[in-house]
Motif scaffolding. Structure first.
Motif, PDB file in Angstrom:
ATOM      1  N   VAL A  83       2.862   4.832  18.800  1.00  0.00           N
ATOM      2  CA  VAL A  83       3.047   5.855  17.766  1.00  0.00           C
ATOM      3  C   VAL A  83       3.454   5.219  16.441  1.00  0.00           C
ATOM      4  N   VAL A  84       4.430   4.296  16.499  1.00  0.00           N
ATOM      5  CA  VAL A  84       4.936   3.687  15.260  1.00  0.00           C
ATOM      6  C   VAL A  84       3.841   2.886  14.564  1.00  0.00           C
ATOM      7  N   TYR A  85       3.185   1.982  15.316  1.00  0.00           N
ATOM      8  CA  TYR A  85       2.144   1.156  14.689  1.00  0.00           C
ATOM      9  C   TYR A  85       0.935   2.005  14.280  1.00  0.00           C
ATOM     10  N   GLY A  86       0.634   3.048  15.063  1.00  0.00           N
ATOM     11  CA  GLY A  86      -0.455   3.940  14.681  1.00  0.00           C
ATOM     12  C   GLY A  86      -0.179   4.620  13.353  1.00  0.00           C
ATOM     13  N   LEU A  87       1.041   5.112  13.158  1.00  0.00           N
ATOM     14  CA  LEU A  87       1.396   5.758  11.893  1.00  0.00           C
ATOM     15  C   LEU A  87       1.379   4.769  10.735  1.00  0.00           C
ATOM     16  N   SER A 120      -1.161   5.201   7.675  1.00  0.00           N
ATOM     17  CA  SER A 120      -0.660   5.333   6.305  1.00  0.00           C
ATOM     18  C   SER A 120      -1.293   4.287   5.389  1.00  0.00           C
ATOM     19  N   ILE A 121      -1.449   3.067   5.928  1.00  0.00           N
ATOM     20  CA  ILE A 121      -2.044   2.003   5.111  1.00  0.00           C
ATOM     21  C   ILE A 121      -3.470   2.380   4.698  1.00  0.00           C
ATOM     22  N   LYS A 157      -5.045   5.561   4.902  1.00  0.00           N
ATOM     23  CA  LYS A 157      -5.222   6.851   4.215  1.00  0.00           C
ATOM     24  C   LYS A 157      -4.613   6.862   2.823  1.00  0.00           C
ATOM     25  N   TYR A 158      -3.482   6.189   2.672  1.00  0.00           N
ATOM     26  CA  TYR A 158      -2.772   6.281   1.394  1.00  0.00           C
ATOM     27  C   TYR A 158      -2.823   4.967   0.614  1.00  0.00           C
ATOM     28  N   ARG A 159      -3.829   4.154   0.890  1.00  0.00           N
ATOM     29  CA  ARG A 159      -3.949   2.912   0.114  1.00  0.00           C
ATOM     30  C   ARG A 159      -4.205   3.259  -1.353  1.00  0.00           C
ATOM     31  N   LYS A 160      -3.868   2.367  -2.234  1.00  0.00           N
ATOM     32  CA  LYS A 160      -3.984   2.619  -3.666  1.00  0.00           C
ATOM     33  C   LYS A 160      -5.446   2.690  -4.084  1.00  0.00           C
ATOM     34  N   ARG A 161      -5.825   3.827  -4.708  1.00  0.00           N
ATOM     35  CA  ARG A 161      -7.194   3.996  -5.176  1.00  0.00           C
ATOM     36  C   ARG A 161      -7.269   4.053  -6.706  1.00  0.00           C
TER      37      ARG A 161
END
Length: 236
Positions: free
Chosen positions: A50-54, A58-59, A61-65
């Motif tokens: 769960v921890v590594y999946g999140l 996050s890395i 989906k929310y990477r800098k665009r």
């Protein structure tokens, strides 16, 4: 003179005797410990997944665009309750399982059918096994490690004492170690499930020949044990 290196290699092999974690153990108590370890292992795997999946989600989906700030939000009560309650329930469950296992392992049998009782005395630098209610005792030396014979399928009470300094009665295949201390008596009940010969050693540095404080536990059927008790071999 006995060279202790092969013994310690064999002890290490006993500790690595399972392709999955620690060895299953040759006693009823050891198998309870192994079962508890298995629960902890899979609980840890689940939490890590769960921890590594999140983290990776996050890395990605929310990477800098762009240079614009991503959407900001705060307060998600259901989520906060979930990530607080679930870990507490996991810890509580593991605590209860651990407590039950420890109670089972430390339980000393009582009742009308007493277990086989063996008084084990550690001394610099070997062990003495005295079978209570009988004249049988087996004592060793650093050059001649003792071999204690026990029956399978019956509780065996080990009464642990020390004649001089602190030692530790350690049998890797039983997943068991307990200190022997001068002036203090420890006792434990173990039920060996499988016939065989199991190596043991002192696990507390106790002096110059500490590494030569070796012994064997040979588990045999109850009938063979009774025959051995009438005609013990390897006694003093």
């Amino acid at each position: 003179m006995v060279t202790s290196l092969p013994w310690h290699i064999a002890l290490l092999a006993a500790g690595l005797g399972s392709p999955f974690g620690p060895p299953q153990g040759a006693t009823l108590q050891a198998r309870q410990i192994h079962a508890l370890w298995t629960v902890f292992f899979f609980a840890a795997v689940g939490v890590a997944a769960v921890v590594y999946g999140l983290i990776f989600w996050s890395i990605v989906k929310y990477r800098k665009r762009s240079d614009e700030l991503p959407p900001q939000f705060r307060e998600n009560v259901p989520l906060e309750i979930a990530y607080t309650t679930i870990p507490l329930l996991i810890v509580a469950g593991l605590f209860i399982l651990t407590y039950r296992t420890e109670v089972f392992v430390d339980q000393v049998a009582t009742g009308a059918d007493p277990p086989v009782t063996i008084r084990v005395t550690g001394f610099q630098w070997s062990w003495r096994f005295q079978y209570e209610g009988t004249p049988v005792q087996v004592a060793g030396t650093p050059d001649r490690p003792p071999e204690a014979v026990v029956p399978t399928g019956r509780p065996i009470r080990f009464i642990l004492e020390s004649a001089d300094v602190m030692h530790a009665f350690w049998i890797p295949s039983f997943l068991f170690k307990r200190d022997t201390m001068p002036g203090i008596t420890n006792q434990v009940d173990l039920t060996v499930q499988d016939p065989g010969t199991y190596l043991g050693s002192c696990a507390e540095f106790c002096g110059l020949d500490h590494t030569r404080m070796l012994f064997r536990i040979r588990a045999v059927s109850p009938a063979e044990y009774e025959r051995w008790l009438r005609h013990p071999e390897g006694g003093p």
